[in-house]
Design a protein around this motif. Structure first.
Motif, PDB file in Angstrom:
ATOM      1  N   ALA A  18       6.942   2.337   4.521  1.00 46.57           N
ATOM      2  CA  ALA A  18       7.883   1.369   3.960  1.00 46.57           C
ATOM      3  C   ALA A  18       8.549   1.859   2.680  1.00 46.57           C
ATOM      4  CB  ALA A  18       7.172   0.047   3.705  1.00 46.57           C
ATOM      5  N   TRP A  19       7.915   2.806   1.985  1.00 46.26           N
ATOM      6  CA  TRP A  19       8.450   3.294   0.715  1.00 46.26           C
ATOM      7  C   TRP A  19       8.428   4.807   0.699  1.00 46.26           C
ATOM      8  CZ3 TRP A  19      10.465   0.104  -3.031  1.00 46.26           C
ATOM      9  CH2 TRP A  19      10.261  -1.258  -2.843  1.00 46.26           C
ATOM     10  N   ARG A  20       9.446   5.373   0.125  1.00 48.73           N
ATOM     11  CA  ARG A  20       9.559   6.830  -0.021  1.00 48.73           C
ATOM     12  C   ARG A  20       9.645   7.164  -1.508  1.00 48.73           C
ATOM     13  NH1 ARG A  20      10.031   9.259   4.620  1.00 48.73           N
ATOM     14  NH2 ARG A  20      10.925   8.225   6.416  1.00 48.73           N
ATOM     15  N   GLU A  30       2.873   5.859 -15.382  1.00 48.09           N
ATOM     16  CA  GLU A  30       4.109   6.189 -14.656  1.00 48.09           C
ATOM     17  C   GLU A  30       4.153   5.478 -13.307  1.00 48.09           C
ATOM     18  OE1 GLU A  30       7.808   7.935 -13.737  1.00 48.09           O
ATOM     19  OE2 GLU A  30       6.762   7.733 -15.641  1.00 48.09           O
ATOM     20  N   ALA A  31       3.059   5.482 -12.581  1.00 50.44           N
ATOM     21  CA  ALA A  31       3.029   4.854 -11.256  1.00 50.44           C
ATOM     22  C   ALA A  31       3.265   3.355 -11.352  1.00 50.44           C
ATOM     23  CB  ALA A  31       1.705   5.142 -10.562  1.00 50.44           C
ATOM     24  N   GLU A  32       2.628   2.709 -12.306  1.00 51.39           N
ATOM     25  CA  GLU A  32       2.813   1.266 -12.446  1.00 51.39           C
ATOM     26  C   GLU A  32       4.238   0.931 -12.870  1.00 51.39           C
ATOM     27  OE1 GLU A  32       0.676  -0.900 -11.228  1.00 51.39           O
ATOM     28  OE2 GLU A  32      -0.660   0.765 -10.728  1.00 51.39           O
ATOM     29  N   TYR A  33       4.838   1.783 -13.675  1.00 53.08           N
ATOM     30  CA  TYR A  33       6.249   1.622 -14.031  1.00 53.08           C
ATOM     31  C   TYR A  33       7.121   1.754 -12.776  1.00 53.08           C
ATOM     32  CZ  TYR A  33      10.900   2.854 -15.680  1.00 53.08           C
ATOM     33  OH  TYR A  33      12.265   2.908 -15.849  1.00 53.08           O
ATOM     34  N   LEU A  34       6.852   2.765 -11.970  1.00 50.73           N
ATOM     35  CA  LEU A  34       7.620   2.971 -10.734  1.00 50.73           C
ATOM     36  C   LEU A  34       7.483   1.782  -9.790  1.00 50.73           C
ATOM     37  CD1 LEU A  34       6.804   6.720 -10.014  1.00 50.73           C
ATOM     38  CD2 LEU A  34       9.005   5.774 -10.762  1.00 50.73           C
ATOM     39  N   ILE A  35       6.282   1.243  -9.687  1.00 52.28           N
ATOM     40  CA  ILE A  35       6.048   0.084  -8.809  1.00 52.28           C
ATOM     41  C   ILE A  35       6.850  -1.112  -9.308  1.00 52.28           C
ATOM     42  CG2 ILE A  35       4.315  -1.597  -8.079  1.00 52.28           C
ATOM     43  CD1 ILE A  35       2.305   0.825  -8.070  1.00 52.28           C
ATOM     44  N   ALA A  36       6.774  -1.390 -10.604  1.00 53.47           N
ATOM     45  CA  ALA A  36       7.504  -2.532 -11.166  1.00 53.47           C
ATOM     46  C   ALA A  36       9.015  -2.367 -10.965  1.00 53.47           C
ATOM     47  CB  ALA A  36       7.176  -2.692 -12.648  1.00 53.47           C
ATOM     48  N   GLU A  37       9.526  -1.165 -11.220  1.00 56.14           N
ATOM     49  CA  GLU A  37      10.960  -0.907 -11.035  1.00 56.14           C
ATOM     50  C   GLU A  37      11.368  -1.056  -9.569  1.00 56.14           C
ATOM     51  OE1 GLU A  37      13.659  -0.009 -13.222  1.00 56.14           O
ATOM     52  OE2 GLU A  37      12.217  -0.976 -14.560  1.00 56.14           O
ATOM     53  N   ARG A  82       0.840  -1.203   0.000  1.00 59.80           N
ATOM     54  CA  ARG A  82       0.000   0.000   0.000  1.00 59.80           C
ATOM     55  C   ARG A  82       0.875   1.252   0.000  1.00 59.80           C
ATOM     56  NH1 ARG A  82      -2.718   1.680   5.327  1.00 59.80           N
ATOM     57  NH2 ARG A  82      -0.560   2.278   5.551  1.00 59.80           N
ATOM     58  N   ASP A  83       1.924   1.254   0.839  1.00 59.72           N
ATOM     59  CA  ASP A  83       2.848   2.389   0.883  1.00 59.72           C
ATOM     60  C   ASP A  83       3.521   2.604  -0.469  1.00 59.72           C
ATOM     61  OD1 ASP A  83       2.258   2.743   3.565  1.00 59.72           O
ATOM     62  OD2 ASP A  83       4.184   1.980   4.291  1.00 59.72           O
ATOM     63  N   LEU A  84       3.911   1.503  -1.118  1.00 60.76           N
ATOM     64  CA  LEU A  84       4.557   1.603  -2.435  1.00 60.76           C
ATOM     65  C   LEU A  84       3.601   2.213  -3.449  1.00 60.76           C
ATOM     66  CD1 LEU A  84       6.737   1.126  -4.545  1.00 60.76           C
ATOM     67  CD2 LEU A  84       6.031  -1.286  -4.628  1.00 60.76           C
ATOM     68  N   ARG A  85       2.360   1.735  -3.485  1.00 67.35           N
ATOM     69  CA  ARG A  85       1.382   2.268  -4.440  1.00 67.35           C
ATOM     70  C   ARG A  85       1.137   3.763  -4.193  1.00 67.35           C
ATOM     71  NH1 ARG A  85      -1.395  -0.357  -7.787  1.00 67.35           N
ATOM     72  NH2 ARG A  85      -3.337   0.783  -7.595  1.00 67.35           N
ATOM     73  N   LEU A  86       0.974   4.137  -2.930  1.00 62.96           N
ATOM     74  CA  LEU A  86       0.748   5.552  -2.617  1.00 62.96           C
ATOM     75  C   LEU A  86       1.945   6.403  -3.017  1.00 62.96           C
ATOM     76  CD1 LEU A  86      -1.087   5.349   0.834  1.00 62.96           C
ATOM     77  CD2 LEU A  86      -2.045   6.090  -1.358  1.00 62.96           C
ATOM     78  N   ALA A  87       3.153   5.943  -2.704  1.00 62.34           N
ATOM     79  CA  ALA A  87       4.360   6.703  -3.063  1.00 62.34           C
ATOM     80  C   ALA A  87       4.472   6.840  -4.581  1.00 62.34           C
ATOM     81  CB  ALA A  87       5.603   6.027  -2.488  1.00 62.34           C
ATOM     82  N   ALA A  88       4.229   5.751  -5.296  1.00 63.13           N
ATOM     83  CA  ALA A  88       4.344   5.781  -6.757  1.00 63.13           C
ATOM     84  C   ALA A  88       3.312   6.720  -7.377  1.00 63.13           C
ATOM     85  CB  ALA A  88       4.192   4.367  -7.321  1.00 63.13           C
ATOM     86  N   TYR A  89       2.071   6.637  -6.935  1.00 56.50           N
ATOM     87  CA  TYR A  89       1.029   7.503  -7.490  1.00 56.50           C
ATOM     88  C   TYR A  89       1.244   8.964  -7.076  1.00 56.50           C
ATOM     89  CZ  TYR A  89      -1.721   4.046  -9.923  1.00 56.50           C
ATOM     90  OH  TYR A  89      -2.142   3.104 -10.839  1.00 56.50           O
ATOM     91  N   HIS A  90       1.744   9.165  -5.871  1.00 56.28           N
ATOM     92  CA  HIS A  90       2.047  10.514  -5.406  1.00 56.28           C
ATOM     93  C   HIS A  90       3.076  11.165  -6.345  1.00 56.28           C
ATOM     94  CE1 HIS A  90       2.560  13.575  -2.125  1.00 56.28           C
ATOM     95  NE2 HIS A  90       3.701  13.741  -2.772  1.00 56.28           N
ATOM     96  N   GLU A  91       4.186  10.475  -6.561  1.00 58.23           N
ATOM     97  CA  GLU A  91       5.243  11.044  -7.398  1.00 58.23           C
ATOM     98  C   GLU A  91       4.817  11.145  -8.858  1.00 58.23           C
ATOM     99  OE1 GLU A  91       7.386  12.551  -5.765  1.00 58.23           O
ATOM    100  OE2 GLU A  91       7.057  11.499  -3.871  1.00 58.23           O
TER     101      GLU A  91
END
Length: 189
Positions: A51-53, A160-167, A12-21
């Motif tokens: 857990a993710w920034r 972009e967010a899904e790319y960030l999550i995968a990376e 959840r933290d990763l998804r929020l961080a990715a979508y935020h950025e």
């Protein structure tokens, strides 16, 4: 009561961080700027930390690009006076859209609470022109404008967010494999 596991909370933290950025990036690009969004695992976190920034790293400023184009007689779309504010709140607004919020007034209220509770980064506050969280006034019309722009560009935000999550997950896997105690590395023939 339904409780999330540590892995589910981290995702959840990763998804929020990715979508935020990704929200910051989409808004910045909308106004003619360029930059890169990044997310990384918070490896040394305490139990109460996320857990993710993430971070958006600007490369070219919309204002500079607009001024340069204008100075050289090139066509340039008007840059709204509040572009920095919209860019600053875009990450927070993207998080609310991700959560399924469809009412911009509710989104404005959610941002108001996050700011008042000290849950907003210093860089986002600075971009929004907020210098004192004890005494600020959030413009709900600007929140609605950011919300509308992000909805128009939502497919770009998602991509972009899904790319960030995968990376990020790929980097996490490599990191764990490299530092796993079960990995035997031969250094000599």
């Amino acid at each position: 009561m339904f409780e999330l596991t540590e892995d589910q909370l981290a995702m959840r933290d990763l998804r929020l961080a990715a979508y935020h950025e990704a929200g910051h990036k989409a808004m910045y690009h909308r106004f003619g700027g360029a930059g890169d969004a990044v997310v990384w695992e918070n490896l040394n976190r305490s139990p109460d930390e996320i857990a993710w920034r993430g971070q958006f790293r600007p490369r070219t400023c919309p204002q500079v690009m607009h001024n340069t184009a204008t100075r050289h007689g090139m066509p340039a779309a008007d840059l709204p006076d509040n572009w920095r504010t919209l860019y600053g709140m875009a990450g927070l607004v993207a998080e609310e859209i991700l959560r399924g919020e469809t009412d911009p007034d509710f989104v404005a209220g959610a941002l108001d609470i996050k700011i008042a509770c000290g849950e907003v980064s210093a860089s986002d506050l600075k971009s929004m022109g907020i210098t004192n969280i004890a005494d600020f006034e959030l413009n709900s019309e600007e929140v609605e404008q950011a919300w509308r722009f992000l909805l128009e560009d939502w497919s770009l935000v998602q991509e972009e967010a899904e790319y960030l999550i995968a990376e990020a997950l790929e980097q996490q896997l490599h990191h764990r494999q490299a530092y796993s105690p079960n990995v035997i590395v031969k250094c000599c023939p």
